[in-house]
Design an enzyme around this catalytic site. Structure first.
Site, PDB file in Angstrom:
ATOM      1  CG  ASN A   1     -12.603  -0.820   3.703  1.00  0.00           C
ATOM      2  OD1 ASN A   1     -13.123  -0.842   4.593  1.00  0.00           O
ATOM      3  ND2 ASN A   1     -11.563  -0.140   3.595  1.00  0.00           N
TER       4      ASN A   1
ATOM      5  CG  HIS B   1      -8.610  -2.803  -2.487  1.00  0.00           C
ATOM      6  ND1 HIS B   1      -9.261  -2.022  -3.237  1.00  0.00           N
ATOM      7  CD2 HIS B   1      -8.434  -2.156  -1.315  1.00  0.00           C
ATOM      8  CE1 HIS B   1      -9.943  -0.911  -2.533  1.00  0.00           C
ATOM      9  NE2 HIS B   1      -9.393  -0.736  -1.615  1.00  0.00           N
TER      10      HIS B   1
ATOM     11  CG  HIS C   1      -6.739  -2.970   3.025  1.00  0.00           C
ATOM     12  ND1 HIS C   1      -6.347  -1.820   2.841  1.00  0.00           N
ATOM     13  CD2 HIS C   1      -7.895  -2.569   2.531  1.00  0.00           C
ATOM     14  CE1 HIS C   1      -6.915  -0.778   2.193  1.00  0.00           C
ATOM     15  NE2 HIS C   1      -7.938  -1.460   1.988  1.00  0.00           N
TER      16      HIS C   1
ATOM     17  CD  GLU D   1     -10.149   6.897   0.064  1.00  0.00           C
ATOM     18  OE1 GLU D   1      -8.862   6.871   0.048  1.00  0.00           O
ATOM     19  OE2 GLU D   1     -10.563   7.976   0.728  1.00  0.00           O
ATOM     20  CB  VAL D   2      -9.241   2.087  -5.067  1.00  0.00           C
ATOM     21  CG1 VAL D   2      -8.619   1.377  -6.206  1.00  0.00           C
ATOM     22  CG2 VAL D   2      -8.104   3.024  -4.539  1.00  0.00           C
TER      23      VAL D   2
ATOM     24  CG  ASP E   1      -1.951   1.059   1.165  1.00  0.00           C
ATOM     25  OD1 ASP E   1      -3.091   0.646   0.776  1.00  0.00           O
ATOM     26  OD2 ASP E   1      -1.726   2.254   1.438  1.00  0.00           O
ATOM     27  CB  ILE E   2       0.729   4.398  -2.072  1.00  0.00           C
ATOM     28  CG1 ILE E   2       1.900   5.192  -2.836  1.00  0.00           C
ATOM     29  CG2 ILE E   2      -0.600   5.129  -1.867  1.00  0.00           C
ATOM     30  CD1 ILE E   2       1.433   5.738  -4.253  1.00  0.00           C
TER      31      ILE E   2
END
Ligand code: AMP
Length: 125
Positions: free
Chosen positions: A97, A110, A112, A105-106, A39-40
Site C-alpha cells: 500500500n 512493507h 504483505h 497505515e505504517v 502481521d499482528i
C-alpha cells in the site's frame, strides 16, 4: 489512520521501532537488507510483512532512492520468504500500500505476503 507517503521518513513509526528492537515481532527471516515478521492482525492464515532495513516511507520512496543492491536484496528476500514458507505451489499474493487511497497505515515500506486460503478477488468491491 492512512499516512501521506510524500512526507519525509519518521523514525517514530512502529516498524522503525521493530527494526531497532524496541518492540517485539514474530520474526520469520532477516538478512543485511530485509526483515520479515508475522502481521499482528493477520488477514489470511499466512500474513507476513517484509520490510527493508533502510529508511523508506513507501514503495515510491524506495524505488526512487534505494541503491540497486538494496532493491535487489529486498525483492529477493520477499521471494525467499514466500518460497521458504512453502507458498509457491499453493500460491500467494503480494501487496504494498502506498499513500491514502490504498490506506497505508505504517510509514515504513512493507510488502504483505498473504496465503493459506483462496484469496478471492484482487480488490474489495
Ligand atoms: P498497511 O495498511 O499496508 O500500512 O499495513 C500495516 C500492517 O501493519 C497492518 O496489516 C497491521 O496489522 C500491521 N502491524 C501494525 N503494527 C504491527 C506490529 N507491531 N507488528 C506486526 N504487524 C503490525
Amino acid at each position: 489512520m492512512p499516512i501521506d507517503a510524500t512526507q519525509p521518513y519518521d523514525d517514530d513509526n512502529i516498524f522503525a521501532k521493530i527494526l531497532r528492537g524496541e518492540i517485539p515481532s514474530k520474526k520469520v527471516y532477516e538478512d543485511e537488507h530485509a526483515l520479515a515478521f508475522h502481521d499482528i492482525n493477520p488477514q489470511a492464515p499466512t500474513h507476513i510483512l517484509v520490510i527493508p532495513k533502510g529508511r523508506y516511507v513507501s514503495w515510491d520512496d524506495f524505488t526512487a532512492k534505494a541503491d540497486d543492491a538494496e532493491i535487489a536484496a529486498f525483492i529477493r528476500a520477499v521471494g525467499k520468504v514466500a518460497r521458504d514458507a512453502g507458498l509457491v505451489e499453493p500460491g500467494y499474493r503480494l501487496l504494498a500500500n502506498i499513500g491514502p487511497d490504498s490506506h497505508q497505515e505504517v510509514a515504513h515500506l512493507h510488502v504483505h505476503i498473504f496465503a493459506g486460503r483462496k484469496l478471492g478477488p484482487m480488490l474489495a468491491q
